[in-house]
Design a protein around this motif. Sequence first.
Motif, short mmCIF file in Angstrom:
data_model
loop_
_atom_site.label_atom_id
_atom_site.label_comp_id
_atom_site.label_asym_id
_atom_site.label_seq_id
_atom_site.Cartn_x
_atom_site.Cartn_y
_atom_site.Cartn_z
N ARG A 14 0.81 -1.21 0.00
CA ARG A 14 0.00 0.00 0.00
C ARG A 14 0.86 1.27 0.00
O ARG A 14 0.54 2.26 -0.66
CB ARG A 14 -0.94 -0.01 1.20
CG ARG A 14 -1.88 1.13 1.21
CD ARG A 14 -2.86 1.04 2.35
NE ARG A 14 -4.01 1.80 1.94
CZ ARG A 14 -5.24 1.50 2.20
NH1 ARG A 14 -5.51 0.42 2.89
NH2 ARG A 14 -6.21 2.26 1.80
N THR A 15 1.95 1.25 0.72
CA THR A 15 2.85 2.40 0.77
C THR A 15 3.38 2.74 -0.61
O THR A 15 3.45 3.90 -1.01
CB THR A 15 4.02 2.13 1.74
OG1 THR A 15 3.49 1.79 3.03
CG2 THR A 15 4.93 3.32 1.87
N SER A 17 2.02 1.97 -3.62
CA SER A 17 0.96 2.49 -4.50
C SER A 17 0.55 3.90 -4.10
O SER A 17 0.28 4.74 -4.97
CB SER A 17 -0.25 1.55 -4.52
OG SER A 17 -0.84 1.45 -3.25
N GLN A 18 0.54 4.20 -2.83
CA GLN A 18 0.22 5.55 -2.38
C GLN A 18 1.31 6.54 -2.81
O GLN A 18 1.01 7.68 -3.19
CB GLN A 18 0.03 5.60 -0.86
CG GLN A 18 -1.24 4.93 -0.41
CD GLN A 18 -1.33 4.80 1.12
OE1 GLN A 18 -0.33 4.88 1.81
NE2 GLN A 18 -2.55 4.60 1.60
N LYS A 21 0.79 7.33 -6.48
CA LYS A 21 -0.33 8.28 -6.64
C LYS A 21 0.09 9.68 -6.22
O LYS A 21 -0.25 10.67 -6.88
CB LYS A 21 -1.53 7.82 -5.81
CG LYS A 21 -2.21 6.60 -6.38
CD LYS A 21 -3.34 6.13 -5.48
CE LYS A 21 -3.92 4.83 -6.01
NZ LYS A 21 -4.95 4.28 -5.13
N ARG A 22 0.84 9.78 -5.13
CA ARG A 22 1.31 11.08 -4.65
C ARG A 22 2.23 11.73 -5.70
O ARG A 22 2.12 12.92 -5.98
CB ARG A 22 2.04 10.89 -3.31
CG ARG A 22 2.37 12.15 -2.59
CD ARG A 22 2.92 11.94 -1.17
NE ARG A 22 3.79 10.79 -0.99
CZ ARG A 22 3.43 9.63 -0.42
NH1 ARG A 22 2.20 9.48 0.04
NH2 ARG A 22 4.28 8.63 -0.28
#
Length: 112
Positions: A14-15, A17-18, A21-22
Amino acid sequence: MSATAAINLYWRCRTFSQGVKRTGKLMRRRLETIASDHGSGFAVRGRGVALGFDCQKAEIAEGTTRKAFEKGLIVERCKPADQVIKSYACITIDSETLNQGFEIFEECLAKQ
């Protein structure tokens, strides 16, 4: 095959993919700011970290990419008249390096 395995491994985190996105949001924001600072003839296209800077005129895109290359930034043109400058950042790029690239890009665009 190895690319598929790497994608499956990275996107489970998750880190990661976030972070991607960021980075995409930061890129879009920076390109939109550059577009608005340099006149109404520019637009930002695409999504995520795969974005294009539409110069509307091939001459502007050509001059900008040529000058950027001379300064160590590799960007290329696309679309029917080569008027869009492609911006594909590495999905693991750090913000300092990304900002250096945008500074070079904006400096080269301003010289057109």
